[in-house]
Design a protein around this motif. Structure first.
Motif, mmCIF file in Angstrom:
data_model
loop_
_atom_site.group_PDB
_atom_site.id
_atom_site.type_symbol
_atom_site.label_atom_id
_atom_site.label_comp_id
_atom_site.label_asym_id
_atom_site.label_seq_id
_atom_site.Cartn_x
_atom_site.Cartn_y
_atom_site.Cartn_z
ATOM 1 N N LEU A 136 4.739 6.812 -5.087
ATOM 2 C CA LEU A 136 4.225 6.267 -3.828
ATOM 3 C C LEU A 136 3.443 7.346 -3.084
ATOM 4 O O LEU A 136 3.954 8.466 -2.899
ATOM 5 N N VAL A 137 2.214 7.034 -2.688
ATOM 6 C CA VAL A 137 1.394 7.984 -1.927
ATOM 7 C C VAL A 137 1.498 7.604 -0.450
ATOM 8 O O VAL A 137 1.237 6.457 -0.074
ATOM 9 N N THR B 234 3.243 4.405 -12.557
ATOM 10 C CA THR B 234 2.349 3.628 -11.703
ATOM 11 C C THR B 234 2.180 4.399 -10.395
ATOM 12 O O THR B 234 3.170 4.878 -9.845
ATOM 13 N N VAL B 235 0.932 4.552 -9.907
ATOM 14 C CA VAL B 235 0.725 5.239 -8.617
ATOM 15 C C VAL B 235 0.177 4.224 -7.608
ATOM 16 O O VAL B 235 -0.880 3.617 -7.822
ATOM 17 N N LEU B 236 0.919 4.038 -6.512
ATOM 18 C CA LEU B 236 0.551 3.076 -5.474
ATOM 19 C C LEU B 236 0.379 3.804 -4.149
ATOM 20 O O LEU B 236 1.282 4.527 -3.712
ATOM 21 N N GLY C 265 -2.659 4.058 5.185
ATOM 22 C CA GLY C 265 -3.540 3.127 5.893
ATOM 23 C C GLY C 265 -2.940 1.731 5.897
ATOM 24 O O GLY C 265 -1.746 1.561 5.660
ATOM 25 N N THR C 266 -3.789 0.755 6.136
ATOM 26 C CA THR C 266 -3.251 -0.604 6.305
ATOM 27 C C THR C 266 -3.200 -1.385 4.995
ATOM 28 O O THR C 266 -2.534 -2.394 4.909
ATOM 29 N N ARG C 267 -3.933 -0.874 3.976
ATOM 30 C CA ARG C 267 -3.973 -1.626 2.719
ATOM 31 C C ARG C 267 -3.142 -0.959 1.633
ATOM 32 O O ARG C 267 -2.906 0.249 1.679
ATOM 33 N N LEU C 268 -2.728 -1.755 0.660
ATOM 34 C CA LEU C 268 -2.013 -1.203 -0.493
ATOM 35 C C LEU C 268 -3.030 -1.037 -1.615
ATOM 36 O O LEU C 268 -3.837 -1.935 -1.857
ATOM 37 N N CYS C 269 -2.986 0.088 -2.293
ATOM 38 C CA CYS C 269 -4.005 0.346 -3.303
ATOM 39 C C CYS C 269 -3.378 0.925 -4.578
ATOM 40 O O CYS C 269 -2.658 1.927 -4.530
ATOM 41 N N LEU C 270 -3.623 0.274 -5.698
ATOM 42 C CA LEU C 270 -3.112 0.768 -6.979
ATOM 43 C C LEU C 270 -4.038 1.860 -7.493
ATOM 44 O O LEU C 270 -5.186 1.593 -7.841
ATOM 45 N N LEU C 271 -3.542 3.093 -7.540
ATOM 46 C CA LEU C 271 -4.389 4.215 -7.964
ATOM 47 C C LEU C 271 -4.300 4.455 -9.463
ATOM 48 O O LEU C 271 -5.227 4.992 -10.061
ATOM 49 N N ARG C 272 -3.162 4.100 -10.062
ATOM 50 C CA ARG C 272 -3.026 4.260 -11.522
ATOM 51 C C ARG C 272 -2.060 3.190 -12.016
ATOM 52 O O ARG C 272 -0.924 3.137 -11.566
ATOM 53 N N PRO C 273 -2.493 2.312 -12.938
ATOM 54 C CA PRO C 273 -1.573 1.295 -13.457
ATOM 55 C C PRO C 273 -0.523 1.929 -14.363
ATOM 56 O O PRO C 273 -0.769 2.974 -14.974
ATOM 57 N N GLY C 274 0.637 1.323 -14.443
ATOM 58 C CA GLY C 274 1.705 1.845 -15.299
ATOM 59 C C GLY C 274 2.602 0.727 -15.741
ATOM 60 O O GLY C 274 2.246 -0.455 -15.624
ATOM 61 N N ILE C 275 3.788 1.084 -16.225
ATOM 62 C CA ILE C 275 4.686 0.062 -16.779
ATOM 63 C C ILE C 275 5.134 -0.918 -15.694
ATOM 64 O O ILE C 275 5.384 -2.092 -15.966
ATOM 65 N N PRO D 233 -1.093 -8.774 -1.308
ATOM 66 C CA PRO D 233 -2.069 -8.380 -2.335
ATOM 67 C C PRO D 233 -2.227 -6.856 -2.400
ATOM 68 O O PRO D 233 -2.040 -6.160 -1.400
ATOM 69 N N ILE D 234 -2.535 -6.358 -3.583
ATOM 70 C CA ILE D 234 -2.775 -4.926 -3.792
ATOM 71 C C ILE D 234 -4.187 -4.774 -4.332
ATOM 72 O O ILE D 234 -4.587 -5.495 -5.256
ATOM 73 N N GLU D 235 -4.937 -3.848 -3.768
ATOM 74 C CA GLU D 235 -6.289 -3.588 -4.280
ATOM 75 C C GLU D 235 -6.209 -2.640 -5.470
ATOM 76 O O GLU D 235 -5.308 -1.814 -5.529
ATOM 77 N N SER D 236 -7.167 -2.765 -6.375
ATOM 78 C CA SER D 236 -7.252 -1.783 -7.456
ATOM 79 C C SER D 236 -8.259 -0.736 -7.044
ATOM 80 O O SER D 236 -9.339 -1.089 -6.578
ATOM 81 N N ALA D 237 -7.913 0.529 -7.219
ATOM 82 C CA ALA D 237 -8.839 1.587 -6.827
ATOM 83 C C ALA D 237 -10.090 1.491 -7.682
ATOM 84 O O ALA D 237 -10.008 1.385 -8.901
ATOM 85 N N SER D 238 -11.232 1.530 -7.029
ATOM 86 C CA SER D 238 -12.476 1.454 -7.762
ATOM 87 C C SER D 238 -12.893 2.862 -8.163
ATOM 88 O O SER D 238 -12.678 3.822 -7.435
ATOM 89 N N HIS D 239 -13.492 2.963 -9.326
ATOM 90 C CA HIS D 239 -13.950 4.284 -9.760
ATOM 91 C C HIS D 239 -15.175 4.733 -8.985
ATOM 92 O O HIS D 239 -15.612 5.852 -9.090
ATOM 93 N N LYS D 240 -15.709 3.803 -8.183
ATOM 94 C CA LYS D 240 -16.839 4.190 -7.340
ATOM 95 C C LYS D 240 -16.348 4.973 -6.135
ATOM 96 O O LYS D 240 -17.118 5.586 -5.431
#
Ligand code: TXA
Ligand code: MG
Length: 302
Positions: free
Chosen positions: A94-95, A176-178, A182-192, A205-212
């Protein structure tokens, strides 16, 4: 420096090194970690140097309990305790916003810190004896993560004094890194522990971190998880060829691809000197998002 592999009965030696600000490798349920006391800048700098890791790529701090985690953070959202109580000890990082006591070196200069409580008795005993341990995966930067003591030796022989052997890692890929910053949840690295599972548990809902936006997690911008062999993703049956083929549903001479053995297979292919590893991606749903994330990076696509 001579590197010794020790068993759990000699854990006191590992504790001594950590207390002397010398990093050592230890098992977790995901992959092996290269640990250092999280509040020792001297020890943390050694971790970056040993791995050849850029200083702006922050480390995960490993704790033995939810209470210990709270001391590293501030402004904790309600999801933090919900997730920690449900998934810790376990493969979820958890970040959160960091407390000023956490050295900037650990967080790569960010205001946040990544925290996880590993589900491995050896890791937990080390943390209980020494305190929070900052630990990246115990590989040379860019190589596949190590899932056994011998994998660590292959990368770090002569660079660290000790590897604690806890056998093969049961998960086989990193946590998994979540991000809860801030106010949103963001998946930084998918895992088991999957995005869907976390969304349904939190009912959000969880956002997926964009590589952009690599700034979300500095680790995303670096080439990762790669064997020396070229990794080719075969999307069509006609492309499934070569001496070394990994498949989630192997036939003939293909070898099994799953979370537990992806990195083992990469290292095995390199030891055999093959120049190309072909991955059967003809059924992406049989591979799943966590493995696909590592494969795409290993293939150098992002
Ligand atoms: O399973 C695991 O997580 C293993 C075991 C040893 O616990 N550790 C691991 O650490 O994979 P490492 O350093 O190889 O990967 C940590 C990832 C990197 O992508 C890094 O950028 C990200 O977590 N990270 C760490 N702190 C962060 C922060 N404050 N904000 C965003 N991302 C962070
Ligand atoms: Mg790593």
């Amino acid at each position: 420096m001579k590197t010794t592999i020790i068993q759990e009965d000699r854990l006191a030696e590992a504790i001594d090194f950590l207390k002397q600000e010398i990093p050592i490798a230890f098992p977790t349920e995901t992959v092996y970690g290269l640990g250092a006391y999280a509040f020792s800048k001297t020890a943390i700098q050694k971790v970056f140097t040993i791995k050849g890791r850029p200083n702006d790529n922050p480390l995960i701090v490993h704790v033995a309990s939810y209470e210990e985690a709270k001391e590293l953070a501030q402004d904790l959202p309600s999801e933090f305790s919900l997730l920690a109580k449900k998934y810790w000890p376990g493969p979820l990082t958890l970040v959160v916003t960091k407390n000023s006591t956490v050295p900037d070196l650990v967080s790569g200069g960010l205001d946040s810190v990544a925290i996880r409580c590993p589900a491995h008795p050896i890791a937990l005993r080390l943390i209980q004896a020494v305190g929070p341990l900052a630990a990246p995966s115990a590989n040379l930067s860019g190589n596949p993560s190590p899932t056994s003591a011998l994998d660590v030796l292959e990368d770090l022989q002569g660079k660290i004094p000790l590897i604690v052997d806890g056998g093969d890692c049961s998960v086989g890929i990193e946590s998994t890194v979540l991000s809860l910053v801030g106010t949103r949840l963001c998946l930084l690295r998918p895992g088991i522990i999957s995005q869907e599972e976390l969304e349904s548990f939190l009912n959000r809902p969880i956002e997926s971190a964009s590589h952009k936006t690599p700034i979300a997690s500095p680790g995303m911008k670096y080439r990762h998880y790669s064997p020396k062999a070229r990794v080719v993703l075969a999307m069509h049956v006609k492309d499934l060829q070569g001496a070394y083929v990994l498949s989630p549903k192997p036939t003939g001479s293909m070898r099994l691809l799953n979370m537990q053995n992806l990195y083992k297979e990469f290292r095995r292919a390199d030891r055999q000197g093959v120049c190309e590893v072909c991955i059967d991606c003809t059924e992406p749903q049989a591979i799943g998002p966590a493995l696909m994330n590592r494969l795409v990076k290993a293939a150098g696509i992002i």
